[in-house]
Design a protein around this motif. Structure first.
Motif: not given
Length: 600
Positions: A95-119
């Motif tokens: 329904r929505t096409k991905p954007t370059s802004k979302l791409a940047a958000e996914m890169e930051a999201w990937l970098g945060s995963l290890d410290r959020r493992i307990a969630e």
């Protein structure tokens, strides 16, 4: 690592080889000539393939994310979790096409995963990402795309070898996540091979996490909706994947859990005994679960009990809405399936007892039912868990009896009876001593909700309860009706809590409460009395047997409790040898038994 959209990037060569994780190999079913090392070719293939349907096309709610149906109960919820689930859901559905802004958000999201493992709800983000990853290939560069998929694979594979302390969370990480990877990327051999083990984890979970009729352990009940959402999404993918199937036993437990989902739904759609985000109502979860469960009775029940339901049960002989699970340490007393019907949920795995009383769209009680017992000046304490010693559901009502050991050899028994047609709750505590005492002091504080406005009568001991959409009345039947006579006890506010205090002597004390939940007759005259009980023409003291009469605008009832071994006794001209009686009294003075507990 987000996509570079500069002119220089646009003028780059049409194809380039990407560095892939070592596990990446194509299956024989992959298109001939496909080489996922060539990023543009892989991008193009993911954008045009037709063999994998978006999850939204398999479930209800095409415009919302199925990953946001229900969240696991947790102490914290990352502020970006729900927005991310919805955003990725829009992308995954097309329904929505991905954007370059979302791409940047996914890169930051990937970098945060290890410290959020307990969630606990991080698994939902992983799932949402897995479902959206084919579409995200349009805006992510090759290195970031493969890093994300590699991280998802790592989480899935690690989970399969982890011994989870709480098996519920295994279902998402070792079940739904690898299943999703197998579903979304059947072209990749390592992903495809995750499918059957993942289905097996889900199959075993459906059978081992429930009591045989779809109910979780009561301490895991807060996760009911999140777990059913996991199983519902997984079931949809399993049915759409050749070679995968749940066992008949697992599917039966899934069907039973759909019934429990309906049963434990408040009038406003939120979950019984739950608060916060884990109990939020989502109609698409219900609609998809009902479709997957394929049970006609559940369809009728849903129309009766869910918000905006307009069903009629006259043409169906539905099962009782009540339920009890000794394994789950939970009981549920309810008059009928209609959305506004009175119901009482009882969690008896903890001390004190946890209850929730709902009637006419209002929650009257919710929380710990505090009880205090003092014998000859010595305050006692519980020294065991509650044990279920009696359960019955029939056309007249639902009966639950619990027992708990206290110090000094004292036992506390709590009898609860919800009348099916008469719309009252009878809650009777019996304090049983091994040796006689000069003074027994008992105190009870039911957990009234903040929305319950309590008004005490000026001259009598009843309490009038006013809620946003309903009214109820509470009668302390074990003490005298008139406040001027406090010889048996007192009823009023103590530290701003409505409190029943009773006193007695001998070997036992009975402290009953009558909750009038009838829609009609609230505020009209009522009365109650303690009755005389005789044995061989000798009046019995209150530590041997008690009886009561209650009359409201809608009915007239009598109650009896024996506190000794089996004996033949009489009250109101009725002879009996039972341990407990709840009965309706007609105009001629004859009794119609609603509950009879036989003496052991």
């Amino acid at each position: 690592m987000a996509t570079d959209t500069s002119a220089q990037s646009q003028d780059a060569p049409a194809t380039h080889k990407a560095k892939l994780p070592a596990w990446v190999k194509l299956t024989k079913a992959a298109p001939k000539g496909m080489d996922c090392h060539h990023w543009e070719q892989w991008q193009s293939y993911l954008a045009t393939r037709e063999n994998v349907a978006p999850l939204q096309t398999l479930v209800s709610g095409k415009k919302t994310s199925p990953l946001a149906w229900a969240l696991f109960a947790d102490e914290v919820l990352e502020s970006r979790t729900i927005p991310l689930l919805e955003t990725l859901g829009e992308v995954a559905s097309g329904r929505t096409k991905p954007t370059s802004k979302l791409a940047a958000e996914m890169e930051a999201w990937l970098g945060s995963l290890d410290r959020r493992i307990a969630e606990r709800n991080l698994v939902l983000e992983l799932l949402a990402c897995a479902h959206a990853l084919p579409q995200l290939a349009a805006v992510l560069d090759a290195a970031l795309w493969w890093q994300i998929l590699d991280k998802l694979m790592s989480h899935a594979i690690d989970a399969t070898s982890t011994n989870f302390e709480k098996k519920i969370f295994e279902q998402g990480l070792a079940g739904e996540l690898p299943l999703t990877l197998a579903y979304q990327f059947p072209e990749l051999k390592a992903c495809r091979e995750l499918g059957k083990p993942a289905a097996q984890v889900l199959d075993e979970g459906m059978q081992s996490l429930t009591d045989g009729e779809g109910l979780l352990k009561v301490d895991q009940l807060l996760h009911l909706r999140a777990l059913l959402a996991c199983w519902t999404r997984s079931q949809a993918m399993i049915r759409a994947t050749p070679g995968l199937k749940l066992s008949a036993d697992a599917y039966t437990q899934y069907q039973w859990m759909v019934r429990q989902l309906l049963r434990l739904t408040r009038a406003d759609g939120t979950q019984t005994l739950a608060s916060g985000f884990s109990g939020v109502y989502n109609k698409h979860l219900y609609q998809t679960a009902l479709a997957q469960g394929k049970d006609e009775e559940d369809d009728v029940i849903a129309h009766l009990t869910l918000p905006n339901g307009k069903g009629k049960a006259s043409e169906w002989h539905l099962p009782y809405p009540s339920y009890e699970s000794a394994w789950g340490q939970f009981a549920y007393l309810r008059t009928d399936w209609h959305r506004t019907s009175p119901r009482l949920a009882v969690r008896h795995d903890l001390e004190p007892l946890i209850v929730e009383l709902e009637s006419r769209e209002d929650v009257i009680l919710s929380g710990a039912w505090e009880t205090k017992i003092t014998i000859d000046g010595v305050e006692l304490s519980p020294n065991s868990n509650w044990e279920q010693v009696g359960w019955l559901a029939d056309d007249d009502g639902d009966y639950l009896e619990l027992e708990q050991e206290w110090t000094e050899g004292v036992r506390l028994q709590r009898l609860l009876f919800m009348a099916r047609e008469d719309d009252f709750l009878w809650a009777m505590d019996s304090v049983l001593l091994s040796d006689p005492a000069q003074k027994i002091e008992y105190q009870s504080q039911p957990p009234f909700t903040p929305q319950t406005k309590i008004e005490l009568a000026d001259e009598t001991n009843e309490a009038f309860l006013t809620l946003p959409k309903s009214k109820a009345t509470l009668l302390p039947v074990g003490i005298h009706e008139w406040r001027t006579d406090s010889s048996l006890g007192k009823f009023g506010l103590v530290d701003e809590k409505l409190t029943l205090r009773q006193t007695g002597s001998g070997r036992a004390l009975v402290a009953p409460l009558f909750f009038d939940l009838a829609r009609k007759g609230q505020g009209k005259p009522l009365t109650w009395r303690q009755l005389t009980v005789a044995e061989k023409l000798v009046i019995q003291p209150r530590d041997r047997a008690v009886a009561y009469r209650v009359q409201t605008a809608t009915g007239h009832w009598v109650f009896y409790r024996s506190l000794t071994e089996k004996a033949s006794r009489t009250f109101l001209g009725v002879n009996l040898i039972s341990e407990a009686i709840v009965a309706r009294l007609d105009e001629n003075g004859d009794i119609e038994k609603l509950l009879e507990v036989q003496s052991s």
